[in-house]
Design a protein around this motif. Structure first.
Motif, PDB file in Angstrom:
ATOM      1  N   TYR A   1       0.635  -1.352  -0.114  1.00 16.20           N
ATOM      2  CA  TYR A   1       0.052   0.096  -0.072  1.00 16.20           C
ATOM      3  C   TYR A   1       0.818   1.215   0.121  1.00 16.20           C
ATOM      4  O   TYR A   1       0.450   2.154   0.280  1.00 16.20           O
ATOM      5  CB  TYR A   1      -0.759  -0.077   1.078  1.00 16.20           C
ATOM      6  CG  TYR A   1      -1.893  -1.295   1.352  1.00 16.20           C
ATOM      7  CD1 TYR A   1      -3.060  -1.102   0.384  1.00 16.20           C
ATOM      8  CD2 TYR A   1      -1.501  -2.276   1.921  1.00 16.20           C
ATOM      9  CE1 TYR A   1      -3.982  -2.301   0.275  1.00 16.20           C
ATOM     10  CE2 TYR A   1      -2.419  -3.429   1.951  1.00 16.20           C
ATOM     11  CZ  TYR A   1      -3.673  -3.309   0.848  1.00 16.20           C
ATOM     12  OH  TYR A   1      -4.443  -4.595   0.928  1.00 16.20           O
ATOM     13  N   GLY A   2       2.203   1.044  -0.294  1.00 18.46           N
ATOM     14  CA  GLY A   2       2.967   2.371  -0.142  1.00 18.46           C
ATOM     15  C   GLY A   2       3.135   2.888   1.153  1.00 18.46           C
ATOM     16  O   GLY A   2       3.462   3.948   1.222  1.00 18.46           O
ATOM     17  N   LYS A   3       3.368   1.965   2.081  1.00 13.51           N
ATOM     18  CA  LYS A   3       3.566   2.372   3.612  1.00 13.51           C
ATOM     19  C   LYS A   3       4.874   1.950   3.970  1.00 13.51           C
ATOM     20  O   LYS A   3       5.589   1.179   3.404  1.00 13.51           O
ATOM     21  CB  LYS A   3       2.452   1.621   4.273  1.00 13.51           C
ATOM     22  CG  LYS A   3       1.157   2.276   4.087  1.00 13.51           C
ATOM     23  CD  LYS A   3       0.199   1.655   5.053  1.00 13.51           C
ATOM     24  CE  LYS A   3      -1.285   1.948   4.536  1.00 13.51           C
ATOM     25  NZ  LYS A   3      -1.678   3.055   4.673  1.00 13.51           N
ATOM     26  N   LYS A   4       5.312   2.520   4.848  1.00 13.48           N
ATOM     27  CA  LYS A   4       6.647   2.492   5.608  1.00 13.48           C
ATOM     28  C   LYS A   4       6.794   0.806   6.023  1.00 13.48           C
ATOM     29  O   LYS A   4       5.522   0.502   6.638  1.00 13.48           O
ATOM     30  CB  LYS A   4       7.021   3.282   6.872  1.00 13.48           C
ATOM     31  CG  LYS A   4       7.226   4.700   6.424  1.00 13.48           C
ATOM     32  CD  LYS A   4       7.889   5.733   7.509  1.00 13.48           C
ATOM     33  CE  LYS A   4       8.205   6.980   7.205  1.00 13.48           C
ATOM     34  NZ  LYS A   4       9.266   7.221   6.219  1.00 13.48           N
ATOM     35  N   GLY A   5       7.898   0.379   5.901  1.00 16.29           N
ATOM     36  CA  GLY A   5       7.927  -1.138   6.246  1.00 16.29           C
ATOM     37  C   GLY A   5       7.767  -1.914   4.952  1.00 16.29           C
ATOM     38  O   GLY A   5       8.166  -3.201   5.096  1.00 16.29           O
ATOM     39  N   GLU A   6       7.509  -1.501   3.782  1.00 19.43           N
ATOM     40  CA  GLU A   6       7.458  -2.242   2.520  1.00 19.43           C
ATOM     41  C   GLU A   6       8.559  -2.057   1.523  1.00 19.43           C
ATOM     42  O   GLU A   6       8.623  -2.402   0.742  1.00 19.43           O
ATOM     43  CB  GLU A   6       6.078  -1.786   1.801  1.00 19.43           C
ATOM     44  CG  GLU A   6       5.025  -2.092   2.361  1.00 19.43           C
ATOM     45  CD  GLU A   6       3.581  -1.489   1.729  1.00 19.43           C
ATOM     46  OE1 GLU A   6       2.673  -2.202   2.050  1.00 19.43           O
ATOM     47  OE2 GLU A   6       3.729  -1.013   0.942  1.00 19.43           O
ATOM     48  N   GLU A   7       9.607  -1.363   2.297  1.00 20.15           N
ATOM     49  CA  GLU A   7      11.012  -1.121   1.609  1.00 20.15           C
ATOM     50  C   GLU A   7      11.621  -2.282   0.924  1.00 20.15           C
ATOM     51  O   GLU A   7      11.986  -2.462  -0.387  1.00 20.15           O
ATOM     52  CB  GLU A   7      11.727  -0.182   2.176  1.00 20.15           C
ATOM     53  CG  GLU A   7      11.380   1.231   2.500  1.00 20.15           C
ATOM     54  CD  GLU A   7      10.660   1.276   3.693  1.00 20.15           C
ATOM     55  OE1 GLU A   7       9.997   2.423   4.102  1.00 20.15           O
ATOM     56  OE2 GLU A   7      10.297   0.112   4.475  1.00 20.15           O
ATOM     57  N   ALA A   8      11.937  -3.166   1.700  1.00 17.78           N
ATOM     58  CA  ALA A   8      12.423  -4.686   1.165  1.00 17.78           C
ATOM     59  C   ALA A   8      11.654  -5.157   0.083  1.00 17.78           C
ATOM     60  O   ALA A   8      12.232  -5.573  -0.969  1.00 17.78           O
ATOM     61  CB  ALA A   8      12.661  -5.424   2.353  1.00 17.78           C
ATOM     62  N   LYS A   9      10.219  -5.015   0.136  1.00 13.90           N
ATOM     63  CA  LYS A   9       9.240  -5.655  -1.011  1.00 13.90           C
ATOM     64  C   LYS A   9       9.657  -5.038  -2.156  1.00 13.90           C
ATOM     65  O   LYS A   9       9.753  -5.577  -3.387  1.00 13.90           O
ATOM     66  CB  LYS A   9       7.700  -5.451  -0.398  1.00 13.90           C
ATOM     67  CG  LYS A   9       7.427  -6.791   0.791  1.00 13.90           C
ATOM     68  CD  LYS A   9       6.008  -6.710   0.980  1.00 13.90           C
ATOM     69  CE  LYS A   9       5.732  -7.508   1.878  1.00 13.90           C
ATOM     70  NZ  LYS A   9       4.230  -7.499   2.151  1.00 13.90           N
ATOM     71  N   VAL A  10       9.557  -3.768  -2.116  1.00 18.39           N
ATOM     72  CA  VAL A  10       9.899  -2.768  -2.992  1.00 18.39           C
ATOM     73  C   VAL A  10      11.112  -2.912  -4.031  1.00 18.39           C
ATOM     74  O   VAL A  10      11.184  -3.113  -5.171  1.00 18.39           O
ATOM     75  CB  VAL A  10       9.472  -1.277  -2.888  1.00 18.39           C
ATOM     76  CG1 VAL A  10       9.995  -0.342  -3.991  1.00 18.39           C
ATOM     77  CG2 VAL A  10       8.128  -0.907  -2.501  1.00 18.39           C
ATOM     78  N   GLN A  11      12.064  -3.136  -3.194  1.00 20.06           N
ATOM     79  CA  GLN A  11      13.257  -3.342  -3.628  1.00 20.06           C
ATOM     80  C   GLN A  11      13.433  -4.762  -4.581  1.00 20.06           C
ATOM     81  O   GLN A  11      14.158  -4.886  -5.280  1.00 20.06           O
ATOM     82  CB  GLN A  11      14.505  -3.461  -2.638  1.00 20.06           C
ATOM     83  CG  GLN A  11      14.959  -2.268  -2.288  1.00 20.06           C
ATOM     84  CD  GLN A  11      16.183  -2.071  -1.171  1.00 20.06           C
ATOM     85  OE1 GLN A  11      16.383  -3.082  -0.507  1.00 20.06           O
ATOM     86  NE2 GLN A  11      16.624  -1.106  -1.166  1.00 20.06           N
TER      87      GLN A  11
END
Length: 182
Positions: A149-159
């Motif tokens: 959902y574009g929230k903090k904590g999703e950075e590793a998933k985005v990478q």
């Protein structure tokens, strides 16, 4: 028995391509630089059913149909796979890239259209224009979808999006098709 459907000939197919900039924590097309694709009228709507779409997708063998539903009204994206949405019923206005993104894309889609949504592209339903809007949602064989959902904590998933393979064959047209031109 499910009727066999034949996609619109490639020579007659209209395709829209959209690169959408990252916005806040939603990467959109910025990671792989693969566009959001809209195949306008890829399937003839006169005899189109969800079962016929599923049968066609299965026969091509690139993606696995996994659900029939509308689109969520909350912006979300997938980090584990690209998504193929085939409109099986109705029409709707959709938003890609995030509502507050100056580079967003809003599209009207209708029965017979196909959307290829790269991993990371935020998307949501803005309005069901006809009532009963339905899509067949499919994903690359061997891949399972997640919800971000574009929230903090999703950075590793985005990478991890950068490591996903792109399509080797077109999910609608097989060895030919617009997806192979990008």
């Amino acid at each position: 028995m499910t009727p066999k459907i034949t996609p619109t000939p490639l020579t007659s197919l209209r395709v829209s391509r959209h690169l959408i900039p990252a916005h806040n924590l939603t990467p959109n097309t910025s990671i792989q630089n693969k566009p959001l694709l809209h195949y306008h009228g890829a399937f003839p709507s006169s005899t189109l059913t969800a079962s016929a779409i599923e049968s066609h997708l299965t026969s091509i063998g690139v993606v696995e149909p996994q659900w029939r539903f509308t689109m969520y009204s909350t912006t979300h994206f997938h980090s584990t796979t690209h998504e193929v949405l085939c409109i099986s019923q109705g029409s709707a206005k959709l938003c890609f890239g995030g509502e507050d993104n100056p580079g967003k894309v809003e599209k009207d889609v209708e029965q017979g259209d196909v959307l290829i949504i790269p991993a990371g592209v935020g998307h949501r339903l803005l309005e069901d224009l006809t009532g009963g809007f339905e899509m067949v949602g499919s994903y690359l064989k061997g891949y399972n979808w997640d919800m971000c959902y574009g929230k903090k904590g999703e950075e590793a998933k985005v990478q991890s999006i950068g490591k996903l393979p792109w399509f080797e064959r077109d999910p609608i047209y097989g060895d030919d098709g617009p997806i192979l031109q990008d």
